[in-house]
Design a protein around this motif. Structure first.
Motif, PDB file in Angstrom:
ATOM      1  N   THR B  29       0.548  -0.999  -0.133  1.00  0.00           N
ATOM      2  CA  THR B  29       0.096   0.004  -0.261  1.00  0.00           C
ATOM      3  C   THR B  29       0.992   1.407  -0.066  1.00  0.00           C
ATOM      4  O   THR B  29       2.209   1.096  -0.053  1.00  0.00           O
ATOM      5  CB  THR B  29      -1.036  -0.171   1.299  1.00  0.00           C
ATOM      6  N   ILE B  67      -5.165  12.403  -0.706  1.00  0.00           N
ATOM      7  CA  ILE B  67      -5.514  10.740  -0.084  1.00  0.00           C
ATOM      8  C   ILE B  67      -5.076  11.876   1.536  1.00  0.00           C
ATOM      9  O   ILE B  67      -4.170  12.625   2.395  1.00  0.00           O
ATOM     10  CB  ILE B  67      -4.624   9.725  -0.479  1.00  0.00           C
ATOM     11  N   ASP B  68      -5.803  10.693   2.070  1.00  0.00           N
ATOM     12  CA  ASP B  68      -6.424  11.049   3.610  1.00  0.00           C
ATOM     13  C   ASP B  68      -5.286   9.463   4.228  1.00  0.00           C
ATOM     14  O   ASP B  68      -4.945   8.465   3.610  1.00  0.00           O
ATOM     15  CB  ASP B  68      -6.820  11.540   4.521  1.00  0.00           C
ATOM     16  N   GLU B  70      -6.136   7.171   5.625  1.00  0.00           N
ATOM     17  CA  GLU B  70      -6.889   5.724   5.564  1.00  0.00           C
ATOM     18  C   GLU B  70      -6.520   6.118   4.430  1.00  0.00           C
ATOM     19  O   GLU B  70      -7.134   3.882   4.115  1.00  0.00           O
ATOM     20  CB  GLU B  70      -8.268   6.256   6.104  1.00  0.00           C
ATOM     21  N   ASP B  71      -6.555   6.456   3.687  1.00  0.00           N
ATOM     22  CA  ASP B  71      -6.700   6.124   2.152  1.00  0.00           C
ATOM     23  C   ASP B  71      -5.194   5.418   1.621  1.00  0.00           C
ATOM     24  O   ASP B  71      -5.045   4.443   1.260  1.00  0.00           O
ATOM     25  CB  ASP B  71      -6.858   7.336   0.888  1.00  0.00           C
ATOM     26  N   THR B  74      -5.083   1.549   1.681  1.00  0.00           N
ATOM     27  CA  THR B  74      -6.027   1.120   1.087  1.00  0.00           C
ATOM     28  C   THR B  74      -5.518   0.791  -0.288  1.00  0.00           C
ATOM     29  O   THR B  74      -5.451   0.028  -0.839  1.00  0.00           O
ATOM     30  CB  THR B  74      -7.761   1.180   1.130  1.00  0.00           C
ATOM     31  N   ILE B  75      -4.999   2.490  -0.665  1.00  0.00           N
ATOM     32  CA  ILE B  75      -4.145   2.043  -1.886  1.00  0.00           C
ATOM     33  C   ILE B  75      -3.040   1.163  -2.565  1.00  0.00           C
ATOM     34  O   ILE B  75      -2.010   1.244  -1.417  1.00  0.00           O
ATOM     35  CB  ILE B  75      -4.623   3.874  -2.515  1.00  0.00           C
TER      36      ILE B  75
END
Lengths: 132, 92
Positions: B29, B67-68, B70-71, B74-75
């Protein structure tokens, strides 16, 4: 409308002349400049230019929508700037002064919270703190 | 294995260099990529992470979109993708 980052100084008179239209009842100019805080003799301004320019376009569109502005020009400089030099000019046009003042204030606050631009204090050849 | 570009600005540029690249295992990630990057530089871990969590004051972009944290968990970046990290801004 001019929405840009540049190293060169800003011709404010030309900006005002080119921006004004017969729809305007008011234009407000905000000028941010390098303040002498007593412990530095210049600022180095760094920018992530392509993202910053996109952000200026987004903020301009927000302000036009929110306050009904007739025009928005934003020019922010980067590179080394001496004490007293212009950092940023925000020029807004509107039908009436209240929208122009409110739109100008909105734009500078959004710029300061969002746009990827940073200031570092310089004293002689010494690089100082990043300003927050 | 994908090679990811990491660009840094302002204080982070001074600490880490402006542009770096790092090769990570597939399915890593954004957060994992930055953790791997931070482990290669002594100054990076304390600046970027609090334990295993990215610090909340770090601003992240993935392929030029914000993006933050949390993103970032997952990215999964692909080969040649770009992660940008920078501290709070101070223009105007």
């Amino acid at each position: 409308m001019v929405l840009a980052l540049q190293k060169e100084d800003i011709d404010i008179s030309a900006l005002i002349k080119n921006s004004r239209s017969t729809k305007d009842g008011a234009q407000v100019v905000f000028i941010g400049c390098v303040r002498d805080d007593g412990n530095m003799d210049a600022l180095e301004i760094e920018a992530f230019v392509p993202v910053a320019e996109k952000d200026l376009r987004d903020i301009s569109a927000e302000a036009i929508e929110k306050f009904g502005l007739t025009s928005v020009d934003i020019i922010h400089r980067y590179g080394r700037l001496e004490l007293g030099e212009t950092i940023v000019v925000i020029l807004v046009g509107a039908g009436h002064r209240s929208e122009a003042y409110e739109g100008s204030r909105y734009i500078i606050e959004r710029l300061k919270e969002k746009v990827p631009i940073w200031k570092q204090e310089l004293s002689g050849n010494t690089r100082g703190e990043w300003v927050h | 294995m994908p090679e990811i570009i990491i660009r840094s600005f302002a204080k982070f540029r001074e600490l880490f260099g402006g542009t770096n690249s790092i090769t990570v295992p597939p399915e890593t990630t954004v957060s994992g990529t930055l953790l791997a990057f931070a482990k290669t530089r002594s100054a990076s871990m304390d600046e970027l992470f609090s334990g295993a969590e990215l610090k909340s004051n770090i601003i992240l972009m993935y392929n030029r979109e914000r993006i933050d944290a949390e993103d970032a968990k997952t990215i999964i970046p692909a080969d040649g993708d770009e992660i940008v990290i920078y501290p709070p801004v101070s223009g105007g």
